[in-house]
Motif scaffolding. Structure first.
Motif, PDB file in Angstrom:
ATOM      1  N   MET A  61       0.375 -14.897   4.889  1.00  0.00           N
ATOM      2  CA  MET A  61      -0.099 -14.068   3.779  1.00  0.00           C
ATOM      3  C   MET A  61       1.005 -13.115   3.331  1.00  0.00           C
ATOM      4  N   THR A  62       1.128 -12.956   2.029  1.00  0.00           N
ATOM      5  CA  THR A  62       2.156 -12.074   1.481  1.00  0.00           C
ATOM      6  C   THR A  62       1.669 -10.634   1.470  1.00  0.00           C
ATOM      7  N   LEU A  63       2.522  -9.731   1.894  1.00  0.00           N
ATOM      8  CA  LEU A  63       2.217  -8.306   1.881  1.00  0.00           C
ATOM      9  C   LEU A  63       2.016  -7.826   0.450  1.00  0.00           C
ATOM     10  N   GLN A  64       0.919  -7.130   0.212  1.00  0.00           N
ATOM     11  CA  GLN A  64       0.665  -6.557  -1.103  1.00  0.00           C
ATOM     12  C   GLN A  64       1.142  -5.113  -1.133  1.00  0.00           C
ATOM     13  N   ILE A  65       1.903  -4.752  -2.150  1.00  0.00           N
ATOM     14  CA  ILE A  65       2.380  -3.382  -2.337  1.00  0.00           C
ATOM     15  C   ILE A  65       1.543  -2.751  -3.443  1.00  0.00           C
ATOM     16  N   ILE A  66       0.802  -1.716  -3.094  1.00  0.00           N
ATOM     17  CA  ILE A  66      -0.141  -1.095  -4.040  1.00  0.00           C
ATOM     18  C   ILE A  66       0.135   0.397  -4.114  1.00  0.00           C
ATOM     19  N   PRO A  67       0.575   0.905  -5.266  1.00  0.00           N
ATOM     20  CA  PRO A  67       0.878   2.335  -5.377  1.00  0.00           C
ATOM     21  C   PRO A  67      -0.259   3.181  -5.942  1.00  0.00           C
ATOM     22  N   GLU A  68      -1.282   2.557  -6.534  1.00  0.00           N
ATOM     23  CA  GLU A  68      -2.336   3.330  -7.198  1.00  0.00           C
ATOM     24  C   GLU A  68      -3.606   3.358  -6.335  1.00  0.00           C
ATOM     25  N   ILE A  69      -4.244   4.524  -6.308  1.00  0.00           N
ATOM     26  CA  ILE A  69      -5.487   4.688  -5.547  1.00  0.00           C
ATOM     27  C   ILE A  69      -6.566   3.757  -6.076  1.00  0.00           C
ATOM     28  N   SER A  70      -6.714   3.693  -7.390  1.00  0.00           N
ATOM     29  CA  SER A  70      -7.784   2.872  -7.975  1.00  0.00           C
ATOM     30  C   SER A  70      -7.594   1.400  -7.626  1.00  0.00           C
ATOM     31  N   SER A  71      -6.355   0.924  -7.666  1.00  0.00           N
ATOM     32  CA  SER A  71      -6.078  -0.478  -7.338  1.00  0.00           C
ATOM     33  C   SER A  71      -6.336  -0.761  -5.868  1.00  0.00           C
ATOM     34  N   LEU A  72      -5.992   0.199  -5.016  1.00  0.00           N
ATOM     35  CA  LEU A  72      -6.232   0.015  -3.584  1.00  0.00           C
ATOM     36  C   LEU A  72      -7.728  -0.056  -3.295  1.00  0.00           C
ATOM     37  N   ARG A  73      -8.484   0.838  -3.891  1.00  0.00           N
ATOM     38  CA  ARG A  73      -9.935   0.826  -3.674  1.00  0.00           C
ATOM     39  C   ARG A  73     -10.559  -0.483  -4.155  1.00  0.00           C
ATOM     40  N   ALA A  74     -10.081  -0.977  -5.278  1.00  0.00           N
ATOM     41  CA  ALA A  74     -10.594  -2.251  -5.788  1.00  0.00           C
ATOM     42  C   ALA A  74     -10.263  -3.392  -4.834  1.00  0.00           C
ATOM     43  N   ARG A  75      -9.036  -3.380  -4.303  1.00  0.00           N
ATOM     44  CA  ARG A  75      -8.614  -4.439  -3.380  1.00  0.00           C
ATOM     45  C   ARG A  75      -9.427  -4.404  -2.079  1.00  0.00           C
ATOM     46  N   LEU A  76      -9.785  -3.211  -1.629  1.00  0.00           N
ATOM     47  CA  LEU A  76     -10.478  -3.075  -0.337  1.00  0.00           C
ATOM     48  C   LEU A  76     -11.997  -3.193  -0.455  1.00  0.00           C
ATOM     49  N   ALA A  77     -12.506  -3.311  -1.649  1.00  0.00           N
ATOM     50  CA  ALA A  77     -13.961  -3.255  -1.868  1.00  0.00           C
ATOM     51  C   ALA A  77     -14.719  -4.298  -1.061  1.00  0.00           C
ATOM     52  N   GLY A  78     -14.141  -5.461  -0.859  1.00  0.00           N
ATOM     53  CA  GLY A  78     -14.862  -6.517  -0.147  1.00  0.00           C
ATOM     54  C   GLY A  78     -14.549  -6.611   1.331  1.00  0.00           C
ATOM     55  N   GLU A  79     -13.703  -5.710   1.841  1.00  0.00           N
ATOM     56  CA  GLU A  79     -13.292  -5.792   3.242  1.00  0.00           C
ATOM     57  C   GLU A  79     -14.306  -5.077   4.138  1.00  0.00           C
ATOM     58  N   ASN A  80     -14.629  -5.696   5.264  1.00  0.00           N
ATOM     59  CA  ASN A  80     -15.598  -5.067   6.177  1.00  0.00           C
ATOM     60  C   ASN A  80     -14.984  -4.658   7.506  1.00  0.00           C
ATOM     61  N   SER A  81     -13.654  -4.774   7.624  1.00  0.00           N
ATOM     62  CA  SER A  81     -12.961  -4.348   8.843  1.00  0.00           C
ATOM     63  C   SER A  81     -11.544  -3.921   8.464  1.00  0.00           C
ATOM     64  N   ILE A  82     -11.366  -2.615   8.265  1.00  0.00           N
ATOM     65  CA  ILE A  82     -10.102  -2.083   7.745  1.00  0.00           C
ATOM     66  C   ILE A  82      -9.461  -1.163   8.781  1.00  0.00           C
ATOM     67  N   ALA A  83      -8.172  -1.376   9.039  1.00  0.00           N
ATOM     68  CA  ALA A  83      -7.392  -0.472   9.892  1.00  0.00           C
ATOM     69  C   ALA A  83      -6.314   0.185   9.033  1.00  0.00           C
ATOM     70  N   LEU A  84      -6.106   1.478   9.259  1.00  0.00           N
ATOM     71  CA  LEU A  84      -5.085   2.240   8.547  1.00  0.00           C
ATOM     72  C   LEU A  84      -4.023   2.720   9.528  1.00  0.00           C
ATOM     73  N   VAL A  85      -2.763   2.525   9.146  1.00  0.00           N
ATOM     74  CA  VAL A  85      -1.641   3.077   9.899  1.00  0.00           C
ATOM     75  C   VAL A  85      -0.870   3.999   8.956  1.00  0.00           C
ATOM     76  N   PRO A  86      -1.104   5.307   9.029  1.00  0.00           N
ATOM     77  CA  PRO A  86      -0.391   6.227   8.131  1.00  0.00           C
ATOM     78  C   PRO A  86       1.046   6.456   8.606  1.00  0.00           C
ATOM     79  N   THR A  87       2.010   6.353   7.689  1.00  0.00           N
ATOM     80  CA  THR A  87       3.415   6.606   8.030  1.00  0.00           C
ATOM     81  C   THR A  87       4.085   7.331   6.867  1.00  0.00           C
ATOM     82  N   MET A  88       5.295   7.806   7.146  1.00  0.00           N
ATOM     83  CA  MET A  88       6.143   8.340   6.079  1.00  0.00           C
ATOM     84  C   MET A  88       7.323   7.405   5.801  1.00  0.00           C
ATOM     85  N   GLY A  89       7.197   6.161   6.265  1.00  0.00           N
ATOM     86  CA  GLY A  89       8.253   5.196   5.999  1.00  0.00           C
ATOM     87  C   GLY A  89       9.421   5.332   6.958  1.00  0.00           C
ATOM     88  N   ASN A  90      10.556   4.703   6.572  1.00  0.00           N
ATOM     89  CA  ASN A  90      11.727   4.606   7.455  1.00  0.00           C
ATOM     90  C   ASN A  90      11.284   4.060   8.810  1.00  0.00           C
TER      91      ASN A  90
END
Length: 278
Positions: free
Chosen positions: A1-30
């Motif tokens: 699967m190709t990594l999706q790069i999403i910079p907008e909150i609205s687009s991210l929420r739309a993409r995640l709308a159908g997911e029922n198991s989500i994990a978040l890893v917050p980073t500052m990059g590098n």
């Protein structure tokens, strides 16, 4: 699967709308191997892994390295793709803070000790941006590293006190072969400083050995260890033996402990800790 790069909150929420198991890893990059370890933990526990990359201005003080913080998005995305992340959320400052963030999370008083004493307001900024990320992504799981033990403690309190339906997973500190904890800021060290930097972890291990052999004079151990590093040219913010449960200074009744340290090599501030029992 190709990594999706999403910079907008609205687009991210739309993409995640159908997911029922989500994990978040917050980073500052590098990103380094420590971050990738957290992504791999997330991959084991959720169907959709979101890594956020956002250099959060709220957690930087006036004289800290916000402008110079390394931004390596292309390299980061290649690492995330290899690690199996599904989405990288890359908001701009304007996207995250479209107006001045005058409402903030105020952590408990422990946030003003240890790293918080040297970086006033830092954990207000951390807690505020993490709460925003939790609201945006609405993860079931979030993964944080143990290297910043105080941050992990504060995030767990945030989740507990606000009744957030999020399971916080703690990833073990990842180290170089000499024991130096992996950190984005290690890149600021010159060759000599990087060689010396491994002494911080060795010092913490000596403290653990000392306590486990029966020495319970914690203030004396802290003072001696600080003096030792200072004599070798370190600038020591703190070395502190604490309860790993409450993060308060350790008492003789505490059996689950953590020794934490923050010290500088040149202009580079390094942190580390070891959990242990007595």
């Amino acid at each position: 699967m190709t990594l999706q790069i999403i910079p907008e909150i609205s687009s991210l929420r739309a993409r995640l709308a159908g997911e029922n198991s989500i994990a978040l890893v917050p980073t500052m990059g590098n990103l380094h191997a420590g971050h990738i370890h957290l992504v791999e933990l997330a991959r084991q526990r959720a169907g959709c892994v979101v890594t956020s990359i956002f250099v959060n201005p709220l957690q930087f003080g006036a004289n800290e390295d916000l402008d110079n913080y390394p931004r390596t998005l292309a390299e980061d995305c290649a690492k995330l793709q290899a690690a199996g992340a599904d989405i990288v959320f890359t908001p701009s400052v304007q996207e995250m803070y479209p107006t001045a963030q005058t409402m903030r999370i105020t952590p408990p008083p422990i946030a003003n000790e240890l790293c918080g004493a040297a970086r006033p307001g830092h954990f207000d900024g951390v807690a505020t941006v993490v709460m925003k990320l939790f609201n945006i992504v609405q993860p079931h799981i979030a993964v944080f590293g143990k290297k910043d033990f105080q941050q992990l403690f504060i995030i767990r309190e945030l989740v507990r006190q606000f009744n957030l339906p999020i399971d916080i997973i703690a990833g073990e500190t990842q180290r170089e072969h000499n024991g130096l904890a992996l950190s984005s800021r290690n890149g600021y060290l010159n060759e000599g400083q990087k060689l010396e930097a491994q002494r911080l972890y060795r010092t913490l291990k000596l403290i653990v050995d000392n306590v486990q052999q029966g020495n319970r004079d914690y203030p004396a151990i802290e003072a001696q260890s600080s003096q030792y590093l200072t004599q070798l040219g370190w600038i020591v913010d703190y070395i502190s033996i604490r309860s790993s449960t409450t993060l308060l200074p350790a008492s003789l009744d505490d059996h689950n402990l953590v020794v934490l340290a923050a010290a500088r090599q040149g202009n580079t501030r390094l942190i580390d800790n070891i959990e242990f029992s007595v």
